[in-house]
Write an enzyme that holds these catalytic residues in place. Structure first.
Site, short mmCIF file in Angstrom:
data_model
loop_
_atom_site.label_atom_id
_atom_site.label_comp_id
_atom_site.label_asym_id
_atom_site.label_seq_id
_atom_site.Cartn_x
_atom_site.Cartn_y
_atom_site.Cartn_z
N ASN A 186 0.84 -1.21 0.00
CA ASN A 186 0.00 0.00 0.00
C ASN A 186 0.87 1.26 0.00
O ASN A 186 0.53 2.25 -0.65
CB ASN A 186 -0.97 0.00 1.18
CG ASN A 186 -2.19 -0.84 0.88
OD1 ASN A 186 -3.02 -0.47 0.03
ND2 ASN A 186 -2.30 -1.99 1.53
N MET A 244 1.04 -2.27 12.19
CA MET A 244 0.37 -3.27 13.02
C MET A 244 0.54 -3.00 14.52
O MET A 244 0.74 -3.92 15.31
CB MET A 244 0.88 -4.68 12.64
CG MET A 244 0.67 -5.02 11.18
SD MET A 244 -0.99 -4.68 10.53
CE MET A 244 -1.74 -6.29 10.75
N ARG A 245 0.41 -1.74 14.90
CA ARG A 245 0.43 -1.38 16.32
C ARG A 245 -0.81 -0.57 16.65
O ARG A 245 -1.23 0.27 15.84
CB ARG A 245 1.65 -0.48 16.64
CG ARG A 245 2.99 -1.10 16.39
CD ARG A 245 3.38 -2.14 17.38
NE ARG A 245 3.36 -1.67 18.75
CZ ARG A 245 3.46 -2.50 19.80
NH1 ARG A 245 3.57 -3.80 19.62
NH2 ARG A 245 3.44 -2.01 21.03
N ASN A 284 -6.44 5.24 7.72
CA ASN A 284 -6.04 3.83 7.82
C ASN A 284 -6.70 3.07 6.69
O ASN A 284 -7.81 3.41 6.27
CB ASN A 284 -6.51 3.25 9.17
CG ASN A 284 -6.11 1.79 9.32
OD1 ASN A 284 -4.98 1.40 9.00
ND2 ASN A 284 -7.03 0.97 9.81
N HIS A 334 -8.04 -0.78 5.86
CA HIS A 334 -8.36 -2.04 6.52
C HIS A 334 -8.94 -3.01 5.49
O HIS A 334 -9.79 -2.61 4.70
CB HIS A 334 -9.36 -1.79 7.65
CG HIS A 334 -9.68 -3.03 8.42
ND1 HIS A 334 -8.81 -3.58 9.33
CD2 HIS A 334 -10.77 -3.84 8.39
CE1 HIS A 334 -9.35 -4.68 9.84
NE2 HIS A 334 -10.53 -4.86 9.29
N ASP A 349 -10.06 0.20 14.10
CA ASP A 349 -10.78 -0.06 12.85
C ASP A 349 -12.17 0.58 12.86
O ASP A 349 -13.17 -0.03 12.48
CB ASP A 349 -10.86 -1.57 12.57
CG ASP A 349 -9.49 -2.17 12.41
OD1 ASP A 349 -8.57 -1.45 11.98
OD2 ASP A 349 -9.32 -3.36 12.73
#
Ligand code: GAR
Length: 201
Positions: A14, A90-91, A107, A109, A145
């Protein structure tokens, strides 16, 4: 052009899509800095190949999540970053960090939110038996998320899909959706009303 900082932890496909979009001088954003919490990842090589500044900030070097986030915040601010993009980062982020970038942090997802938050989203989709799956680009709020959605892209789930081929089909859409969403935000076309992001034409 708006200055963007991208946070990564791994492969960086990405990030690559964002780098490719920003390579066009007509794109309204440029990537000023890439920060990885993991040393040696492919995402860092992609940034270097695009002549973009990188920083490695290993989360294990900090006693608390807040201290780690504050270190990232300092580096982002020092680089003049105006928009933060999470790209396979990934935090979990602390509420202070999220508050400091409110309305300015995206973000991506790999599911059609609010379905399938968290990890293993393609497995979750297959287990749920949905026939449509996809990806979401959203503004980051303190909940994981969650946050106003800017862009979603859907793909069919086929009867013979496994996690891998479904992931690949979604990833292709991620690489289109993320630059598109960044463009909308960088052009100042996004307004937020509660959970809803509205996009001006
Ligand atoms: C992407 O599929 C992204 O949507 C997902 O991790 C992958 C990173 O790939 N992100 C999350 O699951 C965040 N919760 P990439 O490093 O090749 O961009």
């Amino acid at each position: 052009r708006k200055k963007v900082g991208v946070l990564v932890s791994g492969r960086g496909s990405n990030l690559q899509a964002l780098l490719d979009a920003c390579a066009d001088p007509a794109f309204p954003a440029e990537i000023a800095l890439v920060i990885s919490n993991v040393p040696g990842v492919l995402a860092l090589e992609r940034a270097a190949a695009a002549r973009v500044a990188t920083a490695v900030i290993p989360h294990r070097d900090y006693p608390t999540r807040e201290a780690f986030d504050a270190a990232m915040d300092r580096v982002l601010r020092a680089a003049g970053v105006e928009i933060v993009c999470l790209a396979g980062f990934m935090r979990l982020l602390s509420s202070d960090f999220v508050a400091g970038w409110r309305g300015a942090m995206l973000n991506i997802h790999p599911s059609l939110l609010p379905l399938f938050k968290g990890l293993h989203t393609h497995r979750q989709a297959l287990e749920a038996g949905v026939k449509l799956h996809g990806c979401t680009v959203h503004l980051v709020t303190p909940d994981l998320d969650d946050g106003p959605i800017l862009v979603q892209a859907a793909v069919p789930v086929r009867d013979d899909d496994d996690e891998c081929c479904l992931a690949a089909r979604v990833l292709e859409q991620e690489h289109r959706a993320y630059p598109f969403a960044l463009r909308l935000l960088a052009e100042g076309r996004v307004t937020v009303d509660g959970n809803r992001a509205r996009i001006r034409e």
